[in-house]
Design an enzyme around this catalytic site. Sequence first.
Site, short mmCIF file in Angstrom:
data_model
loop_
_atom_site.label_atom_id
_atom_site.label_comp_id
_atom_site.label_asym_id
_atom_site.label_seq_id
_atom_site.Cartn_x
_atom_site.Cartn_y
_atom_site.Cartn_z
N LYS A 1 -17.79 1.48 29.37
CA LYS A 1 -17.75 3.04 29.48
C LYS A 1 -16.75 3.45 28.60
CE LYS A 1 -19.60 2.42 34.40
NZ LYS A 1 -20.58 3.14 34.47
N LYS B 1 -24.00 15.65 37.44
CA LYS B 1 -22.96 16.51 38.67
C LYS B 1 -22.24 17.53 37.82
CE LYS B 1 -23.23 12.42 41.31
NZ LYS B 1 -22.62 11.18 41.84
N THR C 1 -24.82 9.17 36.41
CA THR C 1 -25.40 10.30 37.30
C THR C 1 -24.37 11.25 37.49
OG1 THR C 1 -24.83 8.72 39.31
CG2 THR C 1 -27.09 8.92 38.87
N LYS D 1 -15.75 7.55 36.77
CA LYS D 1 -16.77 6.44 37.19
C LYS D 1 -15.95 4.94 37.23
CE LYS D 1 -18.11 7.71 33.02
NZ LYS D 1 -19.67 8.11 33.22
N ARG D 2 -16.67 4.12 37.39
CA ARG D 2 -16.01 2.70 37.68
C ARG D 2 -15.29 2.12 36.22
NH1 ARG D 2 -16.82 -0.74 42.29
NH2 ARG D 2 -15.60 -2.06 40.97
N HIS E 1 -30.98 -1.55 37.01
CA HIS E 1 -30.16 -0.51 36.84
C HIS E 1 -29.00 -0.96 35.70
CE1 HIS E 1 -30.87 2.30 40.54
NE2 HIS E 1 -31.10 0.81 41.07
#
Length: 804
Positions: free
Chosen positions: A543, A649, A645, A537-538, A350
């Site tokens: 990111k 959504k 992911t 998100k985290r 992952h």
Amino acid sequence: MFFDTKESFKNAYIEAMQNNFGKSIEQATDVEKFLTLVGMIKAHANSNVYKTNNYLQKTSQKKMYYFSLEFLLGRLLTNNLMNLGLYKLVQSGLADFGIDLNKLEDIEGDAGLGNGGLGRLAACFLDSLATLRLPGNGNTIRYQYGLFKQLIVNNEQVEVPDQWLRNGNGWETRHPDEAVKVKFYGHVKVTMNYETGRLNFEHVDAQEVLAVPYDMPVVGANTNCTNILRMWSAEASDNLPANQDFIKYLNEVNQICLNVYPDDSTVEGKYIRIKQEYFFIAAGLGSIVKNHLQKNPSLDNLADKVCIQLNDTHPAMSIAELMRIMLDDYGYEWDKAWSIVSKVFAYTNHTVMSEALEKWPVEYIRTLLPRVYSIIEEIDRRFRETVFEKSHDRDLVERMAIIHDNQVRMAHLSIVGSFSVNGVAKLHTQILVDDLFRDFFNFMPEKFNNKTNGITQRRWLLYSNPELTELLTKKIGPEFQTDFSQIEKLLQFVDDKKLQKDFMKVKYTRKLELCRFLKDNYNIDVDPNSIFDTQAKRLHAYKRQLMNILHVIYLYHRIKTEPNFTMPKTTFLFGAKAAPAYVLAKKIIKLINCVAQKIDNDPQAAKFIKVVFIPNYRVTVAEYLMNASDVSEQISTAGKEASGTGNMKFMMNGAITLGTMDGANVEISERVGMENCEIFGLRANEIEDLRSHYVSVDYYKNDPRIMQAVNSLIDRTFSPEADDFIDIYNDLIIRNDEYFVLADFAAYVKAHEHINELYSDPSVWARLCLVNIAKSAYFSSDRTIKDYVKDIWHIKQIDNSDLH
Ligand code: 26Y
């Protein structure tokens, strides 16, 4: 307890309340009303577990087990009622008693047994497995506390324990009689068995811990097929060696299941983490093997009956443990055992981030698990031999070795011991085979494959966005609800003006719902007439939440300096938890909150922008947030986000991806077309090319917008203390901006401007959203699971007619 009409439900509910709490419904508290309902639904689900198991017992068919340290389930009541088709019946039955089902739903806390994407993926997979009537169970730890609960105090993240078990877990069933013994420490006693001529290995003087399973039913939609999530809990064993410090032992036992991810930056933390990993796989394998031998004479055919998917390397010791069981407990020879073991496991990677690739010091594993370690050594020795025989290349052997530099590389153990290795999006898998695992790919190309992630449209669209579900049903009929590939029928209507308007109305309704949630829970006011631009998100440097807030800062400066500045009113929403020891990430959270505060207190800026940091981001927040959003921020440095992911959504609920060519964004853009999403920034190969000669200061010097935004990190604009955000500043300017925030900044600004242009025409915008929804079928976890079944698991779908 069985009920299939409103009346039989009501009678059962009255009776259950009396039996559980000795109360009438009028006397019961809200929690008692909730727990009684959960108890009834659990009983219902367990009767389906019985039907499913009964059938599988007869057919003795192959089962898949998903081994994962994380299952981020969220709440279960709504989902289970919906999947069972009981929602309406229960809702109206309760209403007769004056009970509002929504209120009971809100009593349930999130089961937050995970960190983020990897854990939520596991939960989506369970939903799809049961719904597709496939025999697939989860195996994990029953953590006493979930991932921490995040408070924001003085603009900073504060962690407090997540007491998810406070009201008990009404869904689980404890099975003390199926407990498994797990051993730590001690040493290996080797003796000669003169009868067989074989060496006998025994793990002696060990500390024994009892693993007790708790099973939760995993309810499929529109079927009786119901699987199990087995959660293991550590308890004191009766076999305590004499003269042991009793309290110390209990403390050690309790620590194993205390928490999702205890801090692993300390020596002590690392030991606990390894204990957790071994604990739940040893228990899981113990029960799988026992189960197998009840129906089969030996373990010879184990690989025909059992497949185990390793969710990242966290359960990788399974490979050595199953070898141990076969060699030591059942007397197999190495080669025979290996030929079976290496057909049981499949491994999913992952991440390509080197800090998240597990490597454990040899000494830790040897101390904690002496026998398992000796088996890892032997796997390594034989693998090194094979590589050398084939290549005669000593460097290659070292690069590929499992044990290297006094560390065990868990990813290498996973690849060597598995028959399948997969990445989670096309680009990610390509990077694995081209780069991270290139040597392995050259050596064993047949093992490698891609399985692009997916999400369950049941939780993420049908149940959490009933308004959109209704609109879609009216337009294309109900078939998409059970066969999600049918959603594509929507494509022929994307130019329909009435549909476009109705879609915008649905979006507005969902915005109002989010506003209500934010007001009720956090006393936050948001303008539902603004653009909802969301990054959830985290928190991680790669990111690039930092790029997002720097862009907001840039807008702020424009508002303050350009008299004629205008833009559509935008609410920038953030949801993110930072690892407790991740200092930079926590500073970024503080920056976001400080910017939010500054803008709130500046009427001129507040006219155009609002920043909202939603505290304690979790599954339940996501269920409100994703479907209310217009813009989906997916802005990781290209090549770094394995899949994502959340991006799926958002798109499924009609939001536009504002993203880089990373992870599954690539596949989203392929499906919707570049004109129906907003892709910007350097591509993964361009990032790699730039890396060797990147000088972030040049971007700072040459772009006044960047200079102004970055300078305001250290000039007290957003904090009374000048050095509050100096770490962030240094990261960008002194440490050369590892994630290329400044390199992508200009393109990001432009992308936002284009988004605003598109948004200014509601018909154009609605069309984009509708195309995204229509093209989202590929990102259903039902599709992902079918791909796993076809290429990896080879398990058989159960007929509905066999489950009565
Ligand atoms: C070893 C330890 C520190 C560790 C703990 C948790 C390492 C990694 C993780 C979790 C990783 C994770 O959640 N990865 C995410 O998996 C998602 C599902 O495949 C992806 O969509 C997402 O891109 C990836 O970051």
